[in-house]
Design a protein around this motif. Structure first.
Motif, mmCIF file in Angstrom:
data_model
loop_
_atom_site.group_PDB
_atom_site.id
_atom_site.type_symbol
_atom_site.label_atom_id
_atom_site.label_comp_id
_atom_site.label_asym_id
_atom_site.label_seq_id
_atom_site.Cartn_x
_atom_site.Cartn_y
_atom_site.Cartn_z
ATOM 1 N N GLN A 64 17.640 -25.269 -23.109
ATOM 2 C CA GLN A 64 17.453 -24.702 -24.443
ATOM 3 C C GLN A 64 17.146 -23.205 -24.403
ATOM 4 O O GLN A 64 17.655 -22.448 -25.214
ATOM 5 C CB GLN A 64 16.315 -25.419 -25.176
ATOM 6 C CG GLN A 64 16.646 -26.820 -25.601
ATOM 7 C CD GLN A 64 17.728 -26.851 -26.654
ATOM 8 O OE1 GLN A 64 17.687 -26.133 -27.635
ATOM 9 N NE2 GLN A 64 18.713 -27.702 -26.438
ATOM 10 N N ASN A 109 17.752 -21.052 -21.919
ATOM 11 C CA ASN A 109 18.722 -20.251 -21.173
ATOM 12 C C ASN A 109 19.985 -19.978 -21.980
ATOM 13 O O ASN A 109 20.646 -18.966 -21.768
ATOM 14 C CB ASN A 109 19.079 -20.956 -19.862
ATOM 15 C CG ASN A 109 19.934 -20.101 -18.969
ATOM 16 O OD1 ASN A 109 19.653 -18.926 -18.756
ATOM 17 N ND2 ASN A 109 20.990 -20.686 -18.441
ATOM 18 N N ASP A 110 20.337 -20.829 -22.913
ATOM 19 C CA ASP A 110 21.556 -20.666 -23.712
ATOM 20 C C ASP A 110 21.213 -19.990 -25.045
ATOM 21 O O ASP A 110 20.572 -20.589 -25.910
ATOM 22 C CB ASP A 110 22.195 -22.032 -23.967
ATOM 23 C CG ASP A 110 23.538 -21.932 -24.657
ATOM 24 O OD1 ASP A 110 23.945 -20.816 -25.076
ATOM 25 O OD2 ASP A 110 24.200 -22.982 -24.791
ATOM 26 N N LEU A 111 21.634 -18.749 -25.201
ATOM 27 C CA LEU A 111 21.282 -17.983 -26.403
ATOM 28 C C LEU A 111 21.851 -18.583 -27.685
ATOM 29 O O LEU A 111 21.323 -18.347 -28.760
ATOM 30 C CB LEU A 111 21.754 -16.533 -26.249
ATOM 31 C CG LEU A 111 21.068 -15.740 -25.138
ATOM 32 C CD1 LEU A 111 21.659 -14.340 -25.043
ATOM 33 C CD2 LEU A 111 19.572 -15.668 -25.364
ATOM 34 N N ARG A 112 22.901 -19.370 -27.582
ATOM 35 C CA ARG A 112 23.469 -19.988 -28.787
ATOM 36 C C ARG A 112 22.547 -21.052 -29.381
ATOM 37 O O ARG A 112 22.658 -21.376 -30.560
ATOM 38 C CB ARG A 112 24.841 -20.575 -28.488
ATOM 39 C CG ARG A 112 25.873 -19.516 -28.189
ATOM 40 C CD ARG A 112 27.269 -20.119 -28.096
ATOM 41 N NE ARG A 112 28.227 -19.154 -27.634
ATOM 42 C CZ ARG A 112 28.885 -18.298 -28.411
ATOM 43 N NH1 ARG A 112 28.663 -18.297 -29.705
ATOM 44 N NH2 ARG A 112 29.754 -17.464 -27.905
ATOM 45 N N THR A 113 21.625 -21.586 -28.594
ATOM 46 C CA THR A 113 20.686 -22.591 -29.123
ATOM 47 C C THR A 113 19.467 -21.940 -29.776
ATOM 48 O O THR A 113 18.722 -22.617 -30.469
ATOM 49 C CB THR A 113 20.194 -23.547 -28.010
ATOM 50 O OG1 THR A 113 19.413 -22.807 -27.071
ATOM 51 C CG2 THR A 113 21.346 -24.243 -27.325
ATOM 52 N N TRP A 114 19.277 -20.655 -29.535
ATOM 53 C CA TRP A 114 18.070 -19.996 -30.028
ATOM 54 C C TRP A 114 17.953 -20.019 -31.552
ATOM 55 O O TRP A 114 16.852 -20.046 -32.086
ATOM 56 C CB TRP A 114 17.995 -18.560 -29.515
ATOM 57 C CG TRP A 114 17.579 -18.458 -28.080
ATOM 58 C CD1 TRP A 114 17.923 -19.304 -27.068
ATOM 59 C CD2 TRP A 114 16.745 -17.466 -27.504
ATOM 60 N NE1 TRP A 114 17.365 -18.891 -25.893
ATOM 61 C CE2 TRP A 114 16.637 -17.763 -26.128
ATOM 62 C CE3 TRP A 114 16.100 -16.358 -28.003
ATOM 63 C CZ2 TRP A 114 15.889 -16.981 -25.256
ATOM 64 C CZ3 TRP A 114 15.365 -15.581 -27.125
ATOM 65 C CH2 TRP A 114 15.260 -15.895 -25.779
ATOM 66 N N TYR A 156 24.809 -17.475 -21.707
ATOM 67 C CA TYR A 156 23.665 -18.021 -20.978
ATOM 68 C C TYR A 156 23.552 -17.327 -19.619
ATOM 69 O O TYR A 156 24.514 -16.750 -19.122
ATOM 70 C CB TYR A 156 23.808 -19.535 -20.781
ATOM 71 C CG TYR A 156 25.086 -19.924 -20.091
ATOM 72 C CD1 TYR A 156 25.165 -19.955 -18.701
ATOM 73 C CD2 TYR A 156 26.221 -20.224 -20.825
ATOM 74 C CE1 TYR A 156 26.343 -20.292 -18.068
ATOM 75 C CE2 TYR A 156 27.401 -20.548 -20.203
ATOM 76 C CZ TYR A 156 27.459 -20.591 -18.823
ATOM 77 O OH TYR A 156 28.643 -20.902 -18.193
ATOM 78 N N GLY A 157 22.351 -17.362 -19.067
ATOM 79 C CA GLY A 157 22.123 -16.799 -17.743
ATOM 80 C C GLY A 157 21.854 -15.306 -17.762
ATOM 81 O O GLY A 157 21.902 -14.645 -18.810
ATOM 82 N N ALA A 159 23.386 -12.284 -20.059
ATOM 83 C CA ALA A 159 23.837 -12.754 -21.381
ATOM 84 C C ALA A 159 23.072 -11.997 -22.463
ATOM 85 O O ALA A 159 21.935 -11.580 -22.263
ATOM 86 C CB ALA A 159 23.617 -14.256 -21.521
ATOM 87 N N SER A 168 17.065 -15.068 -15.134
ATOM 88 C CA SER A 168 17.061 -16.471 -15.528
ATOM 89 C C SER A 168 17.001 -17.329 -14.268
ATOM 90 O O SER A 168 17.899 -17.271 -13.441
ATOM 91 C CB SER A 168 18.330 -16.777 -16.332
ATOM 92 O OG SER A 168 18.376 -18.135 -16.679
ATOM 93 N N VAL A 173 13.075 -17.890 -18.315
ATOM 94 C CA VAL A 173 14.021 -16.878 -18.782
ATOM 95 C C VAL A 173 13.227 -15.649 -19.212
ATOM 96 O O VAL A 173 12.254 -15.759 -19.957
ATOM 97 C CB VAL A 173 14.862 -17.419 -19.969
ATOM 98 C CG1 VAL A 173 15.734 -16.344 -20.567
ATOM 99 C CG2 VAL A 173 15.708 -18.605 -19.515
#
Length: 181
Positions: free
Chosen positions: A47, A49-54, A76-77, A80, A102, A108
């Motif tokens: 959750q 690490n992936d900026l789209r879930t933020w 992510y990572g 990103a 990350s 992160v």
């Protein structure tokens, strides 16, 4: 003439007093909160690490989600980033968040640049709970304020202003991770 002189001396004296008083405040503002999430570290790391879930748990990303969000590929990572702009607000509100480091076993770390604000160095640190079933998370934001009095006074209020939003973000992250474990 004497009255004008008195006013000018008072203004200069007040400015010196404010400057001296600001030297007593720290040169950086720190906002931090911690919690325990009843989900494995891999779920929590996925959750954060992936900026789209933020946009589903981070209070500031949620505020900007209705504006133009642009993500790097991959989102992510390390390296990103996402950026936003909101021309509807007075002036143009824009900024960029970049993941600087990350690590699945640590968390992160990111840098946040926001127009007309000081850069913010932040991190979402994770480690397993003692029994290994859950994840301890620590979210912190550090802003270097410099020596200017108006930034130092603003930094003095940082925890009161941003602390509740960090708590809200951790609560929503906890709920999301525990649902998806």
């Amino acid at each position: 003439m004497r009255f004008i002189k008195l006013i000018l001396i008072s203004i200069v004296g007040f400015a010196i007093l404010i400057s001296l008083l600001s030297l007593l405040f720290p040169s950086q503002a720190v906002v931090e909160r911690s919690g325990v999430i009843d989900a494995p570290m891999t779920v929590v790391y996925g959750q954060i690490n992936d900026l789209r879930t933020w946009s589903q748990w981070n209070p500031w990303t949620k505020m900007e989600a209705t504006n133009s969000l642009e993500f790097s590929e991959p989102a992510y990572g390390t390296g990103a980033w996402y950026s936003w702009a909101n021309p509807k607000k007075q002036g143009v509100t824009s900024g960029k968040l970049t993941i600087t480091r990350s690590e699945p076993a640590k968390g992160v770390y990111y840098e946040l640049l926001y127009n007309d604000m000081r850069p913010v160095s932040s991190g979402l640190e994770i480690k397993p709970t003692k029994n290994g079933d859950g994840t301890v998370i620590h979210w912190y934001l550090v802003t270097k304020l410099g020596w200017l009095p108006w930034w130092k006074f603003r930094g003095f209020m940082a925890d009161r202003l941003m602390g509740p939003q960090v708590e809200q973000g951790l609560t929503e992250l906890k709920e999301r991770c525990e649902r998806n474990k």
